[in-house]
Design an enzyme around this catalytic site. Structure first.
Site, PDB file in Angstrom:
ATOM      1  N   TYR A  64       0.844  -1.186   0.000  1.00  0.00           N
ATOM      2  CA  TYR A  64       0.000   0.000   0.000  1.00  0.00           C
ATOM      3  C   TYR A  64       0.881   1.238   0.000  1.00  0.00           C
ATOM      4  O   TYR A  64       2.007   1.228   0.482  1.00  0.00           O
ATOM      5  CB  TYR A  64      -1.021   0.003   1.139  1.00  0.00           C
ATOM      6  CG  TYR A  64      -0.534  -0.108   2.559  1.00  0.00           C
ATOM      7  CD1 TYR A  64       0.170   0.927   3.192  1.00  0.00           C
ATOM      8  CD2 TYR A  64      -0.847  -1.235   3.324  1.00  0.00           C
ATOM      9  CE1 TYR A  64       0.563   0.838   4.508  1.00  0.00           C
ATOM     10  CE2 TYR A  64      -0.462  -1.333   4.649  1.00  0.00           C
ATOM     11  CZ  TYR A  64       0.246  -0.292   5.237  1.00  0.00           C
ATOM     12  OH  TYR A  64       0.635  -0.386   6.552  1.00  0.00           O
ATOM     13  N   CYS A  65       0.377   2.299  -0.615  1.00  0.00           N
ATOM     14  CA  CYS A  65       1.119   3.550  -0.812  1.00  0.00           C
ATOM     15  C   CYS A  65       2.514   3.287  -1.393  1.00  0.00           C
ATOM     16  O   CYS A  65       3.519   3.665  -0.804  1.00  0.00           O
ATOM     17  CB  CYS A  65       1.213   4.333   0.498  1.00  0.00           C
ATOM     18  SG  CYS A  65       1.706   6.066   0.287  1.00  0.00           S
ATOM     19  N   PRO A  66       2.588   2.624  -2.547  1.00  0.00           N
ATOM     20  CA  PRO A  66       3.897   2.299  -3.116  1.00  0.00           C
ATOM     21  C   PRO A  66       4.634   3.537  -3.616  1.00  0.00           C
ATOM     22  O   PRO A  66       4.015   4.507  -4.051  1.00  0.00           O
ATOM     23  CB  PRO A  66       3.542   1.361  -4.278  1.00  0.00           C
ATOM     24  CG  PRO A  66       2.160   1.793  -4.679  1.00  0.00           C
ATOM     25  CD  PRO A  66       1.475   2.196  -3.408  1.00  0.00           C
TER      26      PRO A  66
END
Length: 276
Positions: free
Chosen positions: A143-145
């Site tokens: 998540y949130c790469p």
């Protein structure tokens, strides 16, 4: 090597989570301190902070077609939510996640990558005793790469964002210290499935794969605590500089009240009746 150029730090330890202190307060404090550092009224700052279970959303997340259903799902699982004022997408904050803010002067036009690299250096110095091979690269499926995801063996434990304000730059990182990285990722995976109506690609949502995320405790195969890492952080800062305990000045407190009001206004504008 940017950190070695700094010989004095203000250190704020706000790692004791309080119900009345939510991430809107934290992002407002960082704005306040960013202005102080940018004007030269304060030396560089490191702030360590922890919050009760919260999902911190990015602006892009607020455009999802079924956001109300996604936020209801989050809330039903005991999490609050906010929209932060720095970049990126949704991340999980809880008592096992240590957040660090590295606030530096930006009068010399510090590049975005240099600011990120300074945080990477700080984390590596803090975790030196754990002998982990920490890589900084995007972890697909997290998540949130981003380009500066921090990982060990392909499993992400931290993500970095930054915000620039009036000749100051605030670099913010979350480090999953304890608990299950996969469980946190599952929470965000389910949120995106619900809030996007199941069409991730159409709404530019990350396809979160819980197996690519872990906590430092899982990666190091040893018990860790927020307090032990905070102490290690302070020792790392003290190696080459003077570290003084931070507290807001009277002028900063006044400015913080305005910055917090702006955070409230921002969340109200982006979330409308869904704002907490």
């Amino acid at each position: 090597m940017l950190l070695h150029l700094i010989d004095r730090w203000r250190f704020f330890d706000q790692t004791a989570p309080r119900a009345s202190f939510d991430p809107k307060h934290s992002f407002a404090i960082d704005d306040t301190l960013c202005q102080s550092v940018g004007t030269g009224d304060s030396p560089a700052v490191v702030r360590a902070w922890v919050h009760r279970p919260t999902v911190s959303l990015g602006i892009q997340d607020t455009r999802l077609p079924h956001l109300d259903e996604g936020l209801k799902w989050i809330k039903n699982r005991g999490y609050r939510y906010i929209v932060r004022n720095s970049g990126g997408l949704a991340v999980v904050l809880d008592e096992g996640v240590l957040n660090l803010s590295l606030i530096l002067p930006d009068k010399q036009r510090l590049s975005i990558d240099d600011a990120f690299e300074a945080m990477v250096e700080l984390v590596r110095r803090t975790l030196a005793d754990y002998r982990l091979n920490i890589e900084a690269k995007e972890i697909v499926g997290s998540y949130c790469p981003g380009r500066y995801d921090l990982s060990v063996g392909g499993k992400k434990f931290a993500g970095i964002a930054q915000r620039r304000l009036r000749n100051g730059v605030a670099v913010q990182i979350y480090l999953c210290v304890t608990g299950s990285g996969a469980e946190r990722a599952e929470l965000i995976r389910a949120f995106y499935m619900i809030a996007s109506g199941g069409d991730l690609s159409a709404h530019r949502c990350p396809d979160v794969r819980p197996e690519v995320m872990a906590s430092l405790e899982e990666l190091a195969s040893r018990a860790l605590t927020i307090s032990s890492l905070t102490a290690a952080l302070r020792r790392a800062l003290s190696e080459n500089a003077t570290v003084e305990d931070g507290a807001l000045t009277a002028a900063e407190t006044e400015r913080y009240e305005r910055d917090y009001a702006r955070m409230l206004e921002r969340n109200q504008k982006l979330l409308g009746p869904l704002a907490e």
